[in-house]
Write a protein that holds these residues in place. Structure first.
Motif, PDB file in Angstrom:
ATOM      1  N   PHE A 198      -4.381  -1.776  -0.377  1.00  0.00           N
ATOM      2  CA  PHE A 198      -3.821  -1.190  -1.594  1.00  0.00           C
ATOM      3  C   PHE A 198      -4.914  -0.353  -2.249  1.00  0.00           C
ATOM      4  N   THR A 199      -4.609   0.894  -2.582  1.00  0.00           N
ATOM      5  CA  THR A 199      -5.587   1.823  -3.164  1.00  0.00           C
ATOM      6  C   THR A 199      -5.100   2.302  -4.531  1.00  0.00           C
ATOM      7  N   LEU A 200      -5.927   3.095  -5.183  1.00  0.00           N
ATOM      8  CA  LEU A 200      -5.485   3.714  -6.434  1.00  0.00           C
ATOM      9  C   LEU A 200      -4.311   4.651  -6.148  1.00  0.00           C
ATOM     10  N   ALA A 201      -4.324   5.311  -4.991  1.00  0.00           N
ATOM     11  CA  ALA A 201      -3.178   6.145  -4.596  1.00  0.00           C
ATOM     12  C   ALA A 201      -1.921   5.291  -4.435  1.00  0.00           C
ATOM     13  N   SER A 202      -2.073   4.055  -3.953  1.00  0.00           N
ATOM     14  CA  SER A 202      -0.931   3.133  -3.842  1.00  0.00           C
ATOM     15  C   SER A 202      -0.364   2.820  -5.214  1.00  0.00           C
ATOM     16  N   PHE A 203      -1.255   2.665  -6.188  1.00  0.00           N
ATOM     17  CA  PHE A 203      -0.816   2.413  -7.568  1.00  0.00           C
ATOM     18  C   PHE A 203       0.084   3.553  -8.049  1.00  0.00           C
TER      19      PHE A 203
ATOM     20  N   VAL B  63      -4.892  -0.084 -15.709  1.00  0.00           N
ATOM     21  CA  VAL B  63      -5.293   1.080 -14.902  1.00  0.00           C
ATOM     22  C   VAL B  63      -5.038   2.361 -15.693  1.00  0.00           C
ATOM     23  N   THR B  64      -3.913   2.437 -16.368  1.00  0.00           N
ATOM     24  CA  THR B  64      -3.600   3.630 -17.167  1.00  0.00           C
ATOM     25  C   THR B  64      -4.655   3.836 -18.254  1.00  0.00           C
ATOM     26  N   TRP B  65      -5.024   2.773 -18.939  1.00  0.00           N
ATOM     27  CA  TRP B  65      -6.043   2.863 -19.978  1.00  0.00           C
ATOM     28  C   TRP B  65      -7.353   3.373 -19.389  1.00  0.00           C
ATOM     29  N   GLU B  66      -7.808   2.767 -18.310  1.00  0.00           N
ATOM     30  CA  GLU B  66      -9.088   3.165 -17.710  1.00  0.00           C
ATOM     31  C   GLU B  66      -9.052   4.607 -17.210  1.00  0.00           C
ATOM     32  N   MET B  67      -7.959   5.021 -16.600  1.00  0.00           N
ATOM     33  CA  MET B  67      -7.862   6.387 -16.082  1.00  0.00           C
ATOM     34  C   MET B  67      -7.770   7.414 -17.206  1.00  0.00           C
TER      35      MET B  67
ATOM     36  N   LYS C 108       0.821  -1.212   0.000  1.00  0.00           N
ATOM     37  CA  LYS C 108       0.000   0.000   0.000  1.00  0.00           C
ATOM     38  C   LYS C 108       0.853   1.259   0.000  1.00  0.00           C
ATOM     39  N   GLU C 109       2.142   1.143   0.306  1.00  0.00           N
ATOM     40  CA  GLU C 109       3.064   2.287   0.249  1.00  0.00           C
ATOM     41  C   GLU C 109       3.677   2.457  -1.139  1.00  0.00           C
ATOM     42  N   GLY C 110       3.400   1.526  -2.055  1.00  0.00           N
ATOM     43  CA  GLY C 110       3.911   1.633  -3.413  1.00  0.00           C
ATOM     44  C   GLY C 110       5.216   0.903  -3.651  1.00  0.00           C
ATOM     45  N   LEU C 111       5.543  -0.042  -2.812  1.00  0.00           N
ATOM     46  CA  LEU C 111       6.766  -0.839  -2.999  1.00  0.00           C
ATOM     47  C   LEU C 111       6.432  -2.168  -3.658  1.00  0.00           C
ATOM     48  N   ILE C 112       7.415  -2.714  -4.357  1.00  0.00           N
ATOM     49  CA  ILE C 112       7.307  -4.061  -4.903  1.00  0.00           C
ATOM     50  C   ILE C 112       8.156  -4.964  -4.018  1.00  0.00           C
ATOM     51  N   LEU C 113       7.533  -6.016  -3.506  1.00  0.00           N
ATOM     52  CA  LEU C 113       8.255  -6.992  -2.695  1.00  0.00           C
ATOM     53  C   LEU C 113       8.410  -8.282  -3.478  1.00  0.00           C
ATOM     54  N   LYS C 114       9.646  -8.762  -3.541  1.00  0.00           N
ATOM     55  CA  LYS C 114       9.934 -10.050  -4.155  1.00  0.00           C
ATOM     56  C   LYS C 114      10.580 -10.897  -3.077  1.00  0.00           C
TER      57      LYS C 114
ATOM     58  N   HIS D 173      -9.826   4.844  -2.597  1.00  0.00           N
ATOM     59  CA  HIS D 173     -10.597   3.602  -2.592  1.00  0.00           C
ATOM     60  C   HIS D 173      -9.668   2.399  -2.704  1.00  0.00           C
ATOM     61  N   GLU D 174      -9.961   1.367  -1.924  1.00  0.00           N
ATOM     62  CA  GLU D 174      -9.187   0.135  -2.010  1.00  0.00           C
ATOM     63  C   GLU D 174      -9.362  -0.465  -3.394  1.00  0.00           C
ATOM     64  N   LEU D 175      -8.267  -0.993  -3.940  1.00  0.00           N
ATOM     65  CA  LEU D 175      -8.254  -1.635  -5.252  1.00  0.00           C
ATOM     66  C   LEU D 175      -8.007  -3.114  -5.029  1.00  0.00           C
ATOM     67  N   ILE D 176      -8.876  -3.953  -5.556  1.00  0.00           N
ATOM     68  CA  ILE D 176      -8.723  -5.399  -5.424  1.00  0.00           C
ATOM     69  C   ILE D 176      -8.635  -6.027  -6.812  1.00  0.00           C
ATOM     70  N   LEU D 177      -8.131  -7.251  -6.851  1.00  0.00           N
ATOM     71  CA  LEU D 177      -8.067  -8.014  -8.097  1.00  0.00           C
ATOM     72  C   LEU D 177      -9.274  -8.941  -8.147  1.00  0.00           C
ATOM     73  N   GLY D 178     -10.046  -8.855  -9.216  1.00  0.00           N
ATOM     74  CA  GLY D 178     -11.248  -9.665  -9.349  1.00  0.00           C
ATOM     75  C   GLY D 178     -11.035 -10.899 -10.197  1.00  0.00           C
ATOM     76  N   ASP D 179     -12.094 -11.670 -10.297  1.00  0.00           N
ATOM     77  CA  ASP D 179     -12.079 -12.888 -11.102  1.00  0.00           C
ATOM     78  C   ASP D 179     -12.193 -12.563 -12.583  1.00  0.00           C
ATOM     79  N   LEU D 180     -11.842 -13.523 -13.404  1.00  0.00           N
ATOM     80  CA  LEU D 180     -12.019 -13.423 -14.844  1.00  0.00           C
ATOM     81  C   LEU D 180     -13.495 -13.656 -15.153  1.00  0.00           C
ATOM     82  N   LYS D 181     -14.050 -12.817 -16.015  1.00  0.00           N
ATOM     83  CA  LYS D 181     -15.436 -12.985 -16.461  1.00  0.00           C
ATOM     84  C   LYS D 181     -15.410 -13.503 -17.885  1.00  0.00           C
ATOM     85  N   HIS D 182     -16.139 -14.586 -18.116  1.00  0.00           N
ATOM     86  CA  HIS D 182     -16.207 -15.201 -19.438  1.00  0.00           C
ATOM     87  C   HIS D 182     -17.628 -15.026 -19.956  1.00  0.00           C
ATOM     88  N   ILE D 183     -17.779 -14.185 -20.968  1.00  0.00           N
ATOM     89  CA  ILE D 183     -19.082 -13.888 -21.550  1.00  0.00           C
ATOM     90  C   ILE D 183     -19.195 -14.640 -22.874  1.00  0.00           C
TER      91      ILE D 183
END
Length: 178
Positions: free
Chosen positions: A37-42, A161-165, A8-14, A127-137
């Protein structure tokens, strides 16, 4: 694929260690978002790893907007959280059959998704940002939609996210929301 965690601070942990160099080598890695993790975290992530700005000409503009807002804009009450998800849509008759695969960022309110293009980016940052499931239409029929657990890469998140924003350039002064 190796999994990395975005904090949420914007770091990548490996392997629970902060990444400091060669972030481009991680673009194909599977991501996990830390709780909170929020959009600000992104955007903190993009700021923390400035080489990622090279992925889109829009990222520098977005960072400028985020910094200018300085956390002074309240989050919108019209959504509860943000969800990033993948869609596979099969299409058939009429025309040539095909498959579309794309990522989306939407708002969630009362378990309903809401498009974000009429929201100012500043009102979405906390707003918190979460990863959702794949939708198959299947063949465009919302009745024949299935959901599946899936994974996302760092590249998909940044690009998606860049595209949507890119649709959220409504000036705050032009807001018609209450």
């Amino acid at each position: 694929m190796e999994k990395i965690t975005l904090t949420k601070e914007g770091l990548i942990l490996k392997k629970k260690t902060a990444v400091t160099v060669d972030v481009f080598s991680l673009l194909s890695n599977t991501i996990e978002l830390e709780p909170g993790f929020t959009l600000a975290s992104f955007f903190a992530l993009i700021s923390q790893y400035p080489e990622l700005i090279k992925m889109s000409q829009l990222l520098e503009t977005f960072l400028t907007m985020v910094k200018a807002g300085n956390g002074q804009f309240p989050k919108t009450l019209e959504i509860e959280k943000l969800v990033f998800f993948k869609t596979i849509a099969m299409k058939g008759f009429p025309g040539k059959p095909g498959i579309q695969i794309y990522n989306s960022l939407k708002g969630i309110k009362d378990n309903q998704t809401k498009i974000l293009k009429f929201f100012q980016m500043e009102s979405l940052l906390e707003h918190e940002l979460i990863l959702g499931d794949l939708k198959h239409i299947i063949f465009g029929d919302g009745q024949d939609m299935f959901t599946y657990e899936t994974f996302y890469s760092l590249f998909e998140l940044i690009e998606g996210v860049t595209w949507e924003m890119s649709f959220n350039f409504n000036p705050l002064q032009c807001s018609i929301r209450g």
